[in-house]
Write an enzyme that holds these catalytic residues in place. Structure first.
Site, PDB file in Angstrom:
ATOM      1  N   HIS A 169      -2.472   8.019   6.103  1.00 28.01           N
ATOM      2  CA  HIS A 169      -2.689   6.685   5.538  1.00 28.01           C
ATOM      3  C   HIS A 169      -4.090   6.229   5.942  1.00 28.01           C
ATOM      4  CE1 HIS A 169      -1.730   2.891   3.757  1.00 28.01           C
ATOM      5  NE2 HIS A 169      -1.775   2.237   4.900  1.00 28.01           N
ATOM      6  N   PHE A 192       2.014  -3.319   4.016  1.00 26.13           N
ATOM      7  CA  PHE A 192       2.424  -4.614   4.560  1.00 26.13           C
ATOM      8  C   PHE A 192       3.904  -4.827   4.246  1.00 26.13           C
ATOM      9  CE2 PHE A 192      -1.914  -7.059   4.463  1.00 26.13           C
ATOM     10  CZ  PHE A 192      -2.378  -6.239   5.476  1.00 26.13           C
ATOM     11  N   LYS A 201      -9.380   7.699   2.223  1.00 24.63           N
ATOM     12  CA  LYS A 201      -9.933   6.344   2.184  1.00 24.63           C
ATOM     13  C   LYS A 201     -11.340   6.264   2.761  1.00 24.63           C
ATOM     14  CE  LYS A 201      -5.375   4.135   2.373  1.00 24.63           C
ATOM     15  NZ  LYS A 201      -4.543   5.360   2.533  1.00 24.63           N
ATOM     16  N   HIS A 225      -9.806   1.962   0.105  1.00 23.34           N
ATOM     17  CA  HIS A 225      -8.346   1.789   0.118  1.00 23.34           C
ATOM     18  C   HIS A 225      -7.919   1.197  -1.211  1.00 23.34           C
ATOM     19  CE1 HIS A 225      -4.334   1.113   1.134  1.00 23.34           C
ATOM     20  NE2 HIS A 225      -4.450   0.399   2.238  1.00 23.34           N
ATOM     21  N   GLU A 235      -0.577   5.581  13.623  1.00 19.09           N
ATOM     22  CA  GLU A 235      -0.296   6.764  12.810  1.00 19.09           C
ATOM     23  C   GLU A 235      -0.545   8.041  13.597  1.00 19.09           C
ATOM     24  OE1 GLU A 235      -1.044   8.528   8.322  1.00 19.09           O
ATOM     25  OE2 GLU A 235      -2.405   6.993   9.087  1.00 19.09           O
ATOM     26  N   CYS A 293       0.808  -1.223   0.000  1.00 14.31           N
ATOM     27  CA  CYS A 293       0.000   0.000   0.000  1.00 14.31           C
ATOM     28  C   CYS A 293       0.840   1.273   0.000  1.00 14.31           C
ATOM     29  CB  CYS A 293      -0.952  -0.017   1.190  1.00 14.31           C
ATOM     30  SG  CYS A 293      -1.999  -1.486   1.219  1.00 14.31           S
TER      31      CYS A 293
END
Length: 410
Positions: free
Chosen positions: A300, A396, A332, A337, A311, A162
């Site tokens: 994010h 990830f 998002k 996403h 975050e 991502c």
């Protein structure tokens, strides 16, 4: 140091099939999340997503036959890149050897892989299509776009889950800064709303099971996972003097890029956002900017319990006392996403906030979370003077990539 500006934009995503329609939907706070229609999701734990509806990207191909030979993510990415190339207005033939391309994907051609595996199982190896390999090689979006439009500069792809699009744009920026190109097409594309991908993410319990349009709720106490989206977004980066010499329109300056690794866990973020903090700090340092010069963070903000908390902690650590004065929002919450395309979709939202003086909302803020205690621009867009935005993407594998975009001052 060579300064880098953004001179072309393109996107195809669930909220809009070009930049203007996308931005208008963001500013209006529209929600793209709804029931999945690409396949029968009735047996899955998650049944909602954010899909691109009724889009034919063959217009973007000089060879229209190729659109039938490539994966959906490549079609969407090719169309977004074509929009950005058209928007920048450069005559490619005059700059071809100094014009490069980095287009990445996080998941890639999962729908094509699933389809061809079924063909192999039911009809045997001789019936597998000859374009399977070009459709599934992750570099082929970047490679084929350069072939069609004659971009002969540096050409590569990035795959960092991502964080892919932010890494693609950041590395394109560095290529121009070190003098290897004058222009770069950069961004990401994804079309992972497919049976196998959904099954995998459901199995690892990463996606929301709320299964209604409010499922994507970053930073809200009731968040329970992300909602998958699809689409592509691409920008053209250009060295400032080169852009000025040809009279290009300049949207904003791409001022900083930071990257780091959590070195923590295969899929879980660092609980205090330690890697994200270092990426943000590096981006500000490379932009030669103080934390208090940033008005907005495009987070994010995936709507996962651990990710949003970590975050928030990283932002507070990076910005110190200024964190309480920041606006922080998550694209998002409106568009889902987009995995490998998330960063570039969000960068366009960031530079449009600078251009338009509007900060889109974070939707579905219903219950405050004491662990997420910043100003998330809840539910309603806000008019504000925005001169600089920091935009995060984390993936990830512990990949972190942060961009800083600011108002262009000649």
């Amino acid at each position: 140091m060579r300064r880098i500006v953004i001179t072309g934009l393109g996107t195809v995503n669930p909220l809009g099939q070009d930049v203007r329609s996308y931005w208008d939907a963001l500013a209006a706070g529209r929600n793209a999340v709804g029931p999945v229609t690409h396949f029968d999701a009735s047996g899955y734990a998650t049944t909602v997503g954010a899909e691109v509806k009724d889009y034919d990207g063959t217009w973007a191909f000089q060879d229209a036959k190729m659109a039938g030979r490539l994966d959906r993510y490549q079609i969407l990415g090719h169309a977004a890149a074509r929009q950005a190339l058209d928007d920048c207005g450069v005559e490619v033939a005059k700059v071809a050897e100094r014009f490069g391309c980095i287009l990445g994907t996080g998941i890639g051609a999962m729908a094509t892989i699933t389809k061809e595996q079924r063909t192999l199982d039911s009809r045997g190896p001789r019936r597998v299509g000859p374009f399977l390999i070009p459709a599934i090689i992750p570099n082929m979006l970047s490679g084929y776009f350069s072939i069609e439009y004659g971009l002969k500069g540096p050409n590569l792809s990035v795959v960092t889950a991502c964080a892919t699009a932010n890494h693609a744009i950041g590395e394109a920026m560095e290529i121009i800064r070190r003098g290897d190109a004058d222009l770069m097409v950069a961004g990401g594309a994804e079309a992972a709303i497919a049976e196998l991908t959904f099954a995998g993410f459901c199995s690892m319990k990463a996606m929301s099971t709320r299964n209604d349009p409010t499922a994507s709720r970053p930073f809200d106490k009731g968040r329970d996972g992300f909602v998958m989206g699809e689409g592509a977004a691409v920008v053209v980066l250009e060295e400032l003097e080169h852009a000025k010499a040809r009279g290009a329109k300049i949207y904003a300056e791409l001022a900083g890029f930071g990257q780091s690794a959590d070195a923590h866990h295969l899929t879980a973020p660092h609980p205090e956002g330690e890697g994200g903090f270092r990426a943000m700090r590096m981006a500000l340092e490379k932009a030669d900017m103080r934390p208090d010069q940033i008005q907005l963070v495009n987070a994010h903000g995936t709507s996962t319990p651990l990710g949003d908390k970590g975050e928030t902690q990283a932002i507070k650590r990076c910005f110190g006392d200024h964190a309480s004065k920041l606006m922080v929002h998550s694209t998002k919450s409106l568009v889902g996403h987009l995995l490998g395309a998330a960063g570039s979709v969000e960068l366009i939202a960031s530079l449009m906030a600078v251009q338009e003086g509007i900060v889109h909302p974070t939707l579905n803020q219903q219950e405050a979370d004491p662990d997420c205690d910043l100003d998330y621009v809840p539910n309603v867009a806000r008019k504000a003077q925005v001169d600089a935005v920091l935009s995060n993407s984390f993936g990830f594998g512990g990949h972190n990539a942060t961009l800083v975009v600011r108002r262009f001052v000649g």
